[in-house]
Structure formats: C-alpha cells, structure tokens
Design an enzyme around this catalytic site. Sequence first.
Site, short mmCIF file in Angstrom:
data_model
loop_
_atom_site.label_atom_id
_atom_site.label_comp_id
_atom_site.label_asym_id
_atom_site.label_seq_id
_atom_site.Cartn_x
_atom_site.Cartn_y
_atom_site.Cartn_z
N LYS A 153 -5.00 -3.12 16.27
CA LYS A 153 -4.29 -1.92 16.03
C LYS A 153 -5.51 -0.76 15.71
CE LYS A 153 -0.46 -4.45 15.74
NZ LYS A 153 0.17 -4.77 16.97
N PRO B 238 10.16 -10.69 15.41
CA PRO B 238 11.49 -11.54 15.74
C PRO B 238 11.43 -12.78 17.00
CG PRO B 238 11.87 -9.32 16.61
CD PRO B 238 10.37 -9.23 16.07
C1 LIG Z 1 4.80 -6.16 15.46
S1 LIG Z 1 5.30 -7.55 14.74
C2 LIG Z 1 5.29 -8.75 15.91
C3 LIG Z 1 6.27 -8.59 16.92
C4 LIG Z 1 6.24 -9.95 17.72
N1 LIG Z 1 5.12 -10.30 18.43
C5 LIG Z 1 7.43 -10.06 18.85
O1 LIG Z 1 7.25 -9.88 20.13
O2 LIG Z 1 8.55 -9.98 18.45
C6 LIG Z 1 4.29 -7.98 13.41
C7 LIG Z 1 4.66 -9.17 12.57
O3 LIG Z 1 3.62 -9.60 12.04
C8 LIG Z 1 4.13 -9.89 10.77
N2 LIG Z 1 2.98 -10.30 9.77
C9 LIG Z 1 2.16 -9.25 9.37
N3 LIG Z 1 1.14 -9.87 8.46
C10 LIG Z 1 1.34 -11.10 8.39
C11 LIG Z 1 0.84 -12.15 7.92
N4 LIG Z 1 -0.23 -12.19 6.84
N5 LIG Z 1 1.31 -13.40 8.01
C12 LIG Z 1 2.14 -13.63 8.92
N6 LIG Z 1 2.88 -12.78 9.71
C13 LIG Z 1 2.45 -11.31 9.33
C14 LIG Z 1 4.92 -9.23 10.32
O4 LIG Z 1 6.15 -10.04 9.43
C15 LIG Z 1 5.95 -9.17 11.71
O5 LIG Z 1 6.92 -9.78 12.06
#
Ligand SMILES: C[S@@+](CC[C@H](N)C(=O)[O-])C[C@H]1O[C@@H](n2cnc3c(N)ncnc32)[C@H](O)[C@@H]1O
Length: 350
Positions: free
Chosen positions: A301, A218
């Site tokens: 991860k 977010p």
């Molecule tokens: C751990 S959260 C990120 C949190 C963010 N760094 C923060 O500080 O609020 C991981 C995010 O990666 C996104 N995500 C996963 N695969 C993705 C992709 N192929 N392209 C874009 N976003 C991706 C997910 O939608 C999710 O919102």
Amino acid sequence: MNGLLCYCRQGFEPELAAELSERAASAGLAGYARTQRNDGYVLFVCEEAAALDAALPWRELIFARQKLRLIEELRALDPSDRITPMLAALPRDARYGELWVEHPDSDAAKPLAGLARSFGNALRPALRKAGLLSAKEDTRLPRLHVVFVDGDHAFLAQSAPADASPWPLGIPRLKLLPDAPSRSALKLEEAILTLMTPAQREQHLRAGMTAADLGAAPGGWTWVLTRQHLHVTSVDNGPLRQHVLDTGLVQHLRADGFRWQPAQALDWMVCDMVEQPRRVAERMATWFREGWCRQAIFNLKLPMKKRWDETRLCLELFAEQAGKPLQVTAKQLYHDREEITVLATPRQRG
Ligand SMILES: C[S@@+](CC[C@H](N)C(=O)[O-])C[C@H]1O[C@@H](n2cnc3c(N)ncnc32)[C@H](O)[C@@H]1O
C-alpha cells in the site's frame, strides 16, 4: 515525434514520469517526461526511442498500464476528416497487424469512448485500402494505436504485441463472479494473469500445491487459490466466508500475519495485509530468507506522498533482505488503487 506514450492510473502521472525518467537515465538515454496531473498518461520524449523501447520492457514498468512507441502527435484535427492527416503521418512502408483506437482512462478522456469506437470502424477500411493494415489480425506485426486525448487532438503510436499489454487501454476485462467473497479477488486474478506468463502459470500454479494467505478475510484471495485447487492456510483474525471454508481446501487460523510462520515450506505465500509498505516488504523478505515459501504475490500500500521513492525503497529493501536471487515483477494493476502488486519467484538460471 520520438519517444514513448504510457498509460497509467489517473493521478499516478508523477510516479510514472519519475519511473520513466529514472529508468531512461540508468539506461544512459537522455529525454524528458511531458505530463499533466490526472491525464492518465505520460509522454516520454527521447530521440533514441528504439533504444529506450528496448531498455524498458512493458512487464518491468511498475506504473505503466501500457507502453506505446510514439509515431506522431496530431493537433487541430478537422472533425470532418481526421483520416487523411493520419494516413499522411504514417510511414508509407509500415504494415500493422491490428488497429486499436483508444483514449486514456481519465475523467476528461472517458467521454471519447464513443468517438474511438466509431472512428475505428471508419479508419480500419481506409488503412487496409492504403495497404497499411493486414486483412486479419496478425500479432507478428506491430499494432497501431490511435489515442484520442480530445476530439481534435490524437497521438499515433505503435506497440509490439509481445512487449505490451494485451488489453485495449491496458485494462483487463475481468468479471467479478457472484460467489467471489470480495472485490479484492479481482486483484489476485489480475496479478496471476498480468505478472505471470502462461508458462509460469502452468508450471507454478498446480493442483495440490500449498499456500498461505496473510490478511485473508473475507477470503477473496483464498477463494482464487482454491479455484486453482491449492491447499490454503488463511491467516486473519476476521471471518472467512463459509463457502470458502466449505471447499475443504482451507484452514483458517486466527493469528497475526506478521508473526505466524508455517511448519513446512510452502509453494506460495500471498499477502494483502493493509500495513506500512516497509513493514510488509521486510516480512515478505523474511519468508524468502527463511525458506518458508518458494514464491509470493503481495501488495504494497503506497503512502500519499513520495510514492515512487517509497516503491523503489521497498523493492530494494525486499531484494536485499530476501537473501537469495529472485525474479521480482511489480505493477500497479488496474484493480489496485493506492497500491502495487509484487510477484517474487526464484530466479531462473541462464
Ligand atoms: C484488504 S483486506 C484483505 C482482503 C482479502 N485479500 C480478500 O481478498 O478478501 C486486509 C485484511 O488484512 C487483515 N490484517 C491486517 N493486519 C493483519 C495482521 N497483522 N495479521 C493478520 N491479518 C491482518 C485485516 O483483518 C483484513 O481482513
């Protein structure tokens, strides 16, 4: 007792033990790790402790929150006088610039926090009286650590402030501000504070610089970058918090972070996408090979098993495929869970 005492995240003792063993072996130093699962620390016993200490800088250790040089292990301490055996175990000509009384960050050792606090208050004047501790904090001298692993069992150890975590227990005390969009914001804040030197922060994180944030929703990492006045392209199909967009510094793109590429080279790329670490490492390498960013901070991860092997493999893969000399620093930060954070910057000449 000769060797190192390193703290780690509880449950990551096997990874830290493997890292220390492998790095000691590549430095040509014999030794062995002494550890128990969930203790939150690893001992690496080695006769050539000074050489080992020099060969393994704290900044370069991935799973060590703190690195200490062992002085003595004290067992069966008498609770009515723990000070006398400690003074006796310290070299007479030693002089320390500070005292930290600590405990590992484990479920078993956390209840020792009260003892550590009160014991520090009692030991400090006794050390000063014995001429072992400077009257005021002096970071040019080694720091003395007393590490309680039980009420009657402690390690004496020392660290060089220039080659150790600057925080007790190796844990930075960061506060989550009320307008932070997510707790993840703390990971990037800690990465900037821990992986970058003050000079790097001043030189490489400047207002007006450009960045991409892959997997941004977010908006925690984007928000951290906007607080440094960077212009950020935030890539995620999920929504960003409105106040992050309202900074006027953010462009939100609903796109795939593994496919999107910038039209122009950016100063920074950060990535917190939850994906297989090898896939992330390969994509990060593509960014450097193609010259899409100058520097990056990204998360890997870790799987449930063989986490040290996977860490090493991903970092090797990244370095090989990046196609240019990079300075790579990786750490499992306090705010990281089953993951590590990597900083990659252009390698400085000389
Ligand atoms: C751990 S959260 C990120 C949190 C963010 N760094 C923060 O500080 O609020 C991981 C995010 O990666 C996104 N995500 C996963 N695969 C993705 C992709 N192929 N392209 C874009 N976003 C991706 C997910 O939608 C999710 O919102």
